[in-house]
Design an enzyme around this catalytic site. Structure first.
Site, PDB file in Angstrom:
ATOM      1  N   ASP A 129       1.538  -6.710   6.892  1.00  0.00           N
ATOM      2  CA  ASP A 129       0.164  -6.391   7.290  1.00  0.00           C
ATOM      3  C   ASP A 129      -0.787  -7.424   6.688  1.00  0.00           C
ATOM      4  O   ASP A 129      -0.492  -8.051   5.662  1.00  0.00           O
ATOM      5  CB  ASP A 129      -0.216  -4.972   6.850  1.00  0.00           C
ATOM      6  CG  ASP A 129      -0.132  -4.766   5.335  1.00  0.00           C
ATOM      7  OD1 ASP A 129       0.895  -5.158   4.748  1.00  0.00           O
ATOM      8  OD2 ASP A 129      -1.090  -4.248   4.757  1.00  0.00           O
TER       9      ASP A 129
ATOM     10  N   GLU B 259       0.335  -2.881   2.663  1.00  0.00           N
ATOM     11  CA  GLU B 259       0.009  -3.406   1.336  1.00  0.00           C
ATOM     12  C   GLU B 259      -1.495  -3.537   1.149  1.00  0.00           C
ATOM     13  O   GLU B 259      -2.017  -3.314   0.068  1.00  0.00           O
ATOM     14  CB  GLU B 259       0.680  -4.764   1.124  1.00  0.00           C
ATOM     15  CG  GLU B 259       0.772  -5.185  -0.331  1.00  0.00           C
ATOM     16  CD  GLU B 259      -0.449  -5.934  -0.841  1.00  0.00           C
ATOM     17  OE1 GLU B 259      -0.586  -6.073  -2.059  1.00  0.00           O
ATOM     18  OE2 GLU B 259      -1.293  -6.372  -0.017  1.00  0.00           O
TER      19      GLU B 259
HETATM   20 ZN   LIG Z   1      -0.607  -9.970  -0.209  1.00  0.00          ZN
END
Ligand SMILES: [Zn+2]
Length: 444
Positions: free
Chosen positions: A85, A150
């Site tokens: 992501d 994340e």
């Molecule tokens: Zn990163």
């Protein structure tokens, strides 16, 4: 030292990175089977396809939270903890090329994710591929784990841990060289209690920043202004309200900032009888190490605890105080939590945890850190020491993992910004470092 990386590998890494950047992968609304949106799921699938093409076996979580790709045999698993992501492109008018294309510009690639974290992910893939092409066999299973949340709440890794085994050791290619062996624990809490009918206080906007403004509204502005003057604290009067000034800095560096919230409270203590104002203005004051509030937490490996009274809201409904704490690596969360709960009780507040990330600590003399550092030093000649960070990578989600690259000392950090850039010479050097490190750790 053997040279594993060829011109072919460099070219392959560039075109593979271009393939990955082409699939936008920022958080969107969930759809069935894609908890973070269809784009992120597509990016995960594209990534797994790329790894399959290089001979990895792959697995995708049926719920769509994460995936992984494996190569090699062995009882032990070497993890490469990546994330697919990215943050959104932001204002497109700041981009000089399409955000979701890795455009070759001179000796660099520009596009969302080239530095964070698609580029380093691809570098690690091509490092393993280069070893394989050179006939290296592995005595460990190498598992690339692809997180997809994340940049937000790490829900992907939470799922991974519910369903899968951890790794024996590993790296997160998502920060800096030479190697980050310690990341402090992060604890964010709210203390809530009764409000006040006599005044309003509002300060700070985010938990990870030291507040640079705290606002007082009430009928004792004159007295409080006079106390602020006596204390030597800067403030402004804005249409009857007092705006106390501080100095913003990341919460992890709280002792280097100036906290507007506690400064305002210090000027209020003689004029109001309120448990929140007493806590901030009489007890904590300018102590950003939390010693007065919860005692001293300090260790050799990572220094002092930091304690930032980041947000304060007091109105006629309630009092809500947000605190960001970074815990030295050798302490347990509970040790800090117990003290905080005692404090909350003493002042009549309700204690509420907002977020917690466990610390990371792998000793500098461990096999993992020594080997990674050795490989880095031998490839680059840079003899800098391993580092501690207040930031957070996936390395802290598993035992015996550390953050390893891919930013160098002089790399311009363009993560999360327009025109995110990765210099090709840095990419090539990263390929060599990862190949050498994985060879030393996993080669037969
Ligand atoms: Zn990163």
């Amino acid at each position: 030292m053997k040279k594993f990386i060829t011109e072919e590998h460099k070219k392959g890494a560039i075109s593979t990175l271009q393939r990955l950047v082409k699939v936008p992968s920022y958080l969107q609304d969930a759809v069935p089977g894609a908890p973070f949106g269809q784009d992120i799921l597509n990016s995960l699938k594209e990534c797994l396809t790329i790894f399959e093409e290089e001979g990895f076996s792959t697995f995708i979580d049926p719920e769509g939270y994460y995936g992984y790709a494996e190569l090699g045999e062995g009882e032990e698993v070497f993890g490469v903890l990546c994330h697919l992501d990215v943050v959104p492109a932001g204002d497109l008018s700041f981009w000089n090329s399409p955000a979701f294309e890795a455009t070759l510009k001179g000796e660099a690639l520009v596009g969302r994710g080239v530095q964070d974290d698609k580029g380093p992910t691809v570098a690690a893939l091509y490092a393993v591929k280069a070893l394989k092409d050179a006939g290296v066999e592995f005595d460990k299973k190498i598992r690339f784990i692809f997180g997809t949340d994340e940049e937000n709440l790490w829900r992907c890794m939470e799922k991974y841990h519910e369903k899968e085994q951890g790794v024996s050791m590993g790296i997160a290619p998502d920060a800096n060289f030479p190697v980050i062996y310690a990341e402090k624990g992060l604890l964010q809490v709210y203390l809530t209690g009764e409000g006040s009918a006599e005044f309003e206080v509002s300060g700070g906007a985010a938990l990870n920043v030291v507040p640079d403004t705290a606002i007082y509204r009430g009928n004792k502005a004159e007295e409080i202004a006079s106390d602020l003057q006596k204390l030597g604290y800067s403030f402004e009067e804005v249409s009857g309200a007092l705006h106390v000034k501080g100095k913003a800095i990341h919460s992890k560096d709280a002792p280097e900032g100036i906290n507007a919230n506690t400064r305002l409270a210090e000027a209020m203590v003689n004029h109001y009888d309120h448990q929140g104002i007493d806590l901030l203005g009489k007890l904590i004051k300018e102590d950003a190490k939390g010693i007065s509030a919860i005692g001293e937490f300090k260790d050799e490996a990572s220094g002092n605890l930091t304690f930032n009274v980041a947000t304060v809201e007091i109105n006629d409904q309630e009092t809500k105080i947000g605190i960001d704490i970074r815990i030295p690596v050798t302490f347990e969360k509970e040790q800090v939590e117990d003290k905080l709960q005692e404090l909350a009780k003493e002042y009549g507040f309700k204690y509420e945890e907002h977020d917690f990330l466990a610390s990371l600590y792998v000793p500098v003399d461990s096999e993992l850190v020594k080997t990674l550092l050795g490989a880095y030093r031998d490839v680059t000649g840079d003899m800098r020491e391993p580092m501690i960070s207040g930031g957070a990578t996936f390395a802290r989600t598993m035992d015996n993992c550390v953050a390893f690259g891919a930013m160098f000392e002089n790399t311009v950090d363009t993560m999360h910004q327009a025109n995110e850039t990765w210099q090709l010479d840095e990419m090539y050097q990263t390929l060599e470092i990862y190949a050498e490190a994985i060879y030393r750790l996993c080669g037969k």
